[in-house]
Motif scaffolding. Structure first.
Motif, PDB file in Angstrom:
ATOM      1  N   ILE A  47       0.829  -1.205   0.000  1.00 26.22           N
ATOM      2  CA  ILE A  47       0.000   0.000   0.000  1.00 26.22           C
ATOM      3  C   ILE A  47       0.862   1.254   0.000  1.00 26.22           C
ATOM      4  CG2 ILE A  47      -1.602   1.349   1.431  1.00 26.22           C
ATOM      5  CD1 ILE A  47      -2.951  -1.283   2.183  1.00 26.22           C
ATOM      6  N   SER A  48       1.903   1.262   0.806  1.00 24.87           N
ATOM      7  CA  SER A  48       2.765   2.449   0.841  1.00 24.87           C
ATOM      8  C   SER A  48       3.484   2.637  -0.489  1.00 24.87           C
ATOM      9  CB  SER A  48       3.764   2.341   1.992  1.00 24.87           C
ATOM     10  OG  SER A  48       4.608   1.235   1.803  1.00 24.87           O
ATOM     11  N   PHE A  49       3.894   1.549  -1.132  1.00 28.43           N
ATOM     12  CA  PHE A  49       4.543   1.658  -2.441  1.00 28.43           C
ATOM     13  C   PHE A  49       3.564   2.156  -3.497  1.00 28.43           C
ATOM     14  CE2 PHE A  49       6.367  -0.219  -6.356  1.00 28.43           C
ATOM     15  CZ  PHE A  49       7.571   0.462  -6.327  1.00 28.43           C
ATOM     16  N   ALA A  50       2.315   1.719  -3.429  1.00 27.26           N
ATOM     17  CA  ALA A  50       1.300   2.189  -4.381  1.00 27.26           C
ATOM     18  C   ALA A  50       1.012   3.675  -4.184  1.00 27.26           C
ATOM     19  CB  ALA A  50       0.020   1.368  -4.220  1.00 27.26           C
ATOM     20  N   ILE A  51       0.964   4.124  -2.938  1.00 26.32           N
ATOM     21  CA  ILE A  51       0.761   5.552  -2.673  1.00 26.32           C
ATOM     22  C   ILE A  51       1.932   6.367  -3.213  1.00 26.32           C
ATOM     23  CG2 ILE A  51       0.645   7.264  -0.810  1.00 26.32           C
ATOM     24  CD1 ILE A  51      -1.022   5.231   0.761  1.00 26.32           C
ATOM     25  N   TYR A  52       3.148   5.850  -3.030  1.00 31.05           N
ATOM     26  CA  TYR A  52       4.333   6.536  -3.552  1.00 31.05           C
ATOM     27  C   TYR A  52       4.262   6.660  -5.067  1.00 31.05           C
ATOM     28  CZ  TYR A  52       9.143   7.176  -5.033  1.00 31.05           C
ATOM     29  OH  TYR A  52      10.265   7.630  -5.649  1.00 31.05           O
ATOM     30  N   LEU A  53       3.920   5.585  -5.758  1.00 37.14           N
ATOM     31  CA  LEU A  53       3.837   5.634  -7.219  1.00 37.14           C
ATOM     32  C   LEU A  53       2.730   6.571  -7.696  1.00 37.14           C
ATOM     33  CD1 LEU A  53       4.433   1.942  -8.304  1.00 37.14           C
ATOM     34  CD2 LEU A  53       5.983   3.868  -8.489  1.00 37.14           C
ATOM     35  N   THR A  54       1.611   6.584  -6.997  1.00 38.28           N
ATOM     36  CA  THR A  54       0.513   7.473  -7.367  1.00 38.28           C
ATOM     37  C   THR A  54       0.910   8.930  -7.210  1.00 38.28           C
ATOM     38  OG1 THR A  54      -1.072   5.794  -6.658  1.00 38.28           O
ATOM     39  CG2 THR A  54      -1.900   8.038  -6.898  1.00 38.28           C
ATOM     40  N   LEU A  55       1.550   9.268  -6.106  1.00 43.95           N
ATOM     41  CA  LEU A  55       1.997  10.647  -5.905  1.00 43.95           C
ATOM     42  C   LEU A  55       3.059  11.052  -6.921  1.00 43.95           C
ATOM     43  CD1 LEU A  55       2.121  10.896  -2.021  1.00 43.95           C
ATOM     44  CD2 LEU A  55       0.514  11.993  -3.573  1.00 43.95           C
ATOM     45  N   ALA A  56       3.971  10.150  -7.255  1.00 42.45           N
ATOM     46  CA  ALA A  56       4.981  10.459  -8.265  1.00 42.45           C
ATOM     47  C   ALA A  56       4.325  10.722  -9.620  1.00 42.45           C
ATOM     48  CB  ALA A  56       5.979   9.313  -8.366  1.00 42.45           C
ATOM     49  N   PHE A  57       3.311   9.931  -9.964  1.00 43.23           N
ATOM     50  CA  PHE A  57       2.594  10.148 -11.222  1.00 43.23           C
ATOM     51  C   PHE A  57       1.867  11.486 -11.211  1.00 43.23           C
ATOM     52  CE2 PHE A  57      -1.440   9.744 -13.551  1.00 43.23           C
ATOM     53  CZ  PHE A  57      -0.932   9.624 -14.832  1.00 43.23           C
ATOM     54  N   LEU A  58       1.216  11.818 -10.100  1.00 48.30           N
ATOM     55  CA  LEU A  58       0.483  13.085 -10.042  1.00 48.30           C
ATOM     56  C   LEU A  58       1.420  14.281 -10.110  1.00 48.30           C
ATOM     57  CD1 LEU A  58      -2.251  12.250  -7.397  1.00 48.30           C
ATOM     58  CD2 LEU A  58      -2.523  12.506  -9.861  1.00 48.30           C
ATOM     59  N   PHE A  59       2.562  14.218  -9.453  1.00 45.94           N
ATOM     60  CA  PHE A  59       3.521  15.323  -9.530  1.00 45.94           C
ATOM     61  C   PHE A  59       4.078  15.453 -10.946  1.00 45.94           C
ATOM     62  CE2 PHE A  59       4.420  14.855  -4.783  1.00 45.94           C
ATOM     63  CZ  PHE A  59       3.540  15.888  -4.477  1.00 45.94           C
ATOM     64  N   ARG A  60       4.312  14.341 -11.600  1.00 42.12           N
ATOM     65  CA  ARG A  60       4.796  14.379 -12.984  1.00 42.12           C
ATOM     66  C   ARG A  60       3.729  14.973 -13.901  1.00 42.12           C
ATOM     67  NH1 ARG A  60       9.671  12.566 -15.439  1.00 42.12           N
ATOM     68  NH2 ARG A  60       9.192  12.198 -17.608  1.00 42.12           N
ATOM     69  N   LEU A  61       2.482  14.589 -13.671  1.00 45.95           N
ATOM     70  CA  LEU A  61       1.380  15.130 -14.463  1.00 45.95           C
ATOM     71  C   LEU A  61       1.221  16.622 -14.232  1.00 45.95           C
ATOM     72  CD1 LEU A  61      -0.883  14.200 -16.376  1.00 45.95           C
ATOM     73  CD2 LEU A  61      -2.325  13.928 -14.375  1.00 45.95           C
ATOM     74  N   LYS A  62       1.364  17.059 -12.992  1.00 48.00           N
ATOM     75  CA  LYS A  62       1.281  18.484 -12.675  1.00 48.00           C
ATOM     76  C   LYS A  62       2.381  19.261 -13.390  1.00 48.00           C
ATOM     77  CE  LYS A  62       3.133  20.172  -9.048  1.00 48.00           C
ATOM     78  NZ  LYS A  62       4.028  21.277  -9.234  1.00 48.00           N
ATOM     79  N   ASP A  63       3.577  18.708 -13.435  1.00 49.53           N
ATOM     80  CA  ASP A  63       4.671  19.380 -14.124  1.00 49.53           C
ATOM     81  C   ASP A  63       4.440  19.435 -15.620  1.00 49.53           C
ATOM     82  OD1 ASP A  63       5.939  19.799 -11.729  1.00 49.53           O
ATOM     83  OD2 ASP A  63       7.269  18.045 -11.920  1.00 49.53           O
ATOM     84  N   MET A  64       3.763  18.443 -16.195  1.00 45.63           N
ATOM     85  CA  MET A  64       3.477  18.466 -17.624  1.00 45.63           C
ATOM     86  C   MET A  64       2.410  19.498 -17.964  1.00 45.63           C
ATOM     87  SD  MET A  64       3.287  14.469 -18.422  1.00 45.63           S
ATOM     88  CE  MET A  64       4.411  13.807 -19.602  1.00 45.63           C
ATOM     89  N   ILE A  65       1.424  19.637 -17.107  1.00 50.55           N
ATOM     90  CA  ILE A  65       0.325  20.558 -17.374  1.00 50.55           C
ATOM     91  C   ILE A  65       0.744  22.003 -17.118  1.00 50.55           C
ATOM     92  CG2 ILE A  65      -1.962  21.265 -16.570  1.00 50.55           C
ATOM     93  CD1 ILE A  65      -2.550  18.309 -16.100  1.00 50.55           C
ATOM     94  N   ARG A  66       1.401  22.203 -16.035  1.00 50.85           N
ATOM     95  CA  ARG A  66       1.768  23.562 -15.626  1.00 50.85           C
ATOM     96  C   ARG A  66       3.244  23.778 -15.895  1.00 50.85           C
ATOM     97  NH1 ARG A  66       0.287  25.886  -9.712  1.00 50.85           N
ATOM     98  NH2 ARG A  66       0.194  28.064 -10.331  1.00 50.85           N
ATOM     99  N   THR A  67       3.542  24.315 -17.058  1.00 51.98           N
ATOM    100  CA  THR A  67       4.931  24.567 -17.414  1.00 51.98           C
ATOM    101  C   THR A  67       5.304  25.976 -17.004  1.00 51.98           C
ATOM    102  OG1 THR A  67       4.290  25.302 -19.617  1.00 51.98           O
ATOM    103  CG2 THR A  67       4.878  22.988 -19.360  1.00 51.98           C
TER     104      THR A  67
END
Length: 75
Positions: A47-67
């Motif tokens: 569960i902790s590893f899944a939360i880590y991967l989800t947050l990493a994906f969301l931060f990456r997505l945020k960086d792609m959207i908001r340049t």
């Protein structure tokens, strides 16, 4: 050397006997209690590893959207 043996004996008597004491108090086998602890440790790690991967994906997505633009001429 005697201190090491006394410390080892203390932990073997009081620390490693947790699952058998718990199983005796609940009236089930010790192997079932140990398996439960093993499964719970894997689930909590997963569960902790899944939360880590989800947050990493969301931060990456945020960086792609908001340049960030360095100057006005980058528009």
């Amino acid at each position: 050397m005697r201190l090491v043996k006394n410390t080892r004996y203390f932990f073997e008597k009081h620390g490693f006997d947790v699952s058998s004491r718990l199983a005796d108090s609940m009236g089930i086998r010790t192997a079932n209690v140990r398996l439960f602890f093993i499964y719970v440790s894997f689930v909590t790690f997963g569960i902790s590893f899944a939360i880590y991967l989800t947050l990493a994906f969301l931060f990456r997505l945020k960086d792609m959207i908001r340049t960030t633009r360095t100057s006005v001429f980058d528009l």
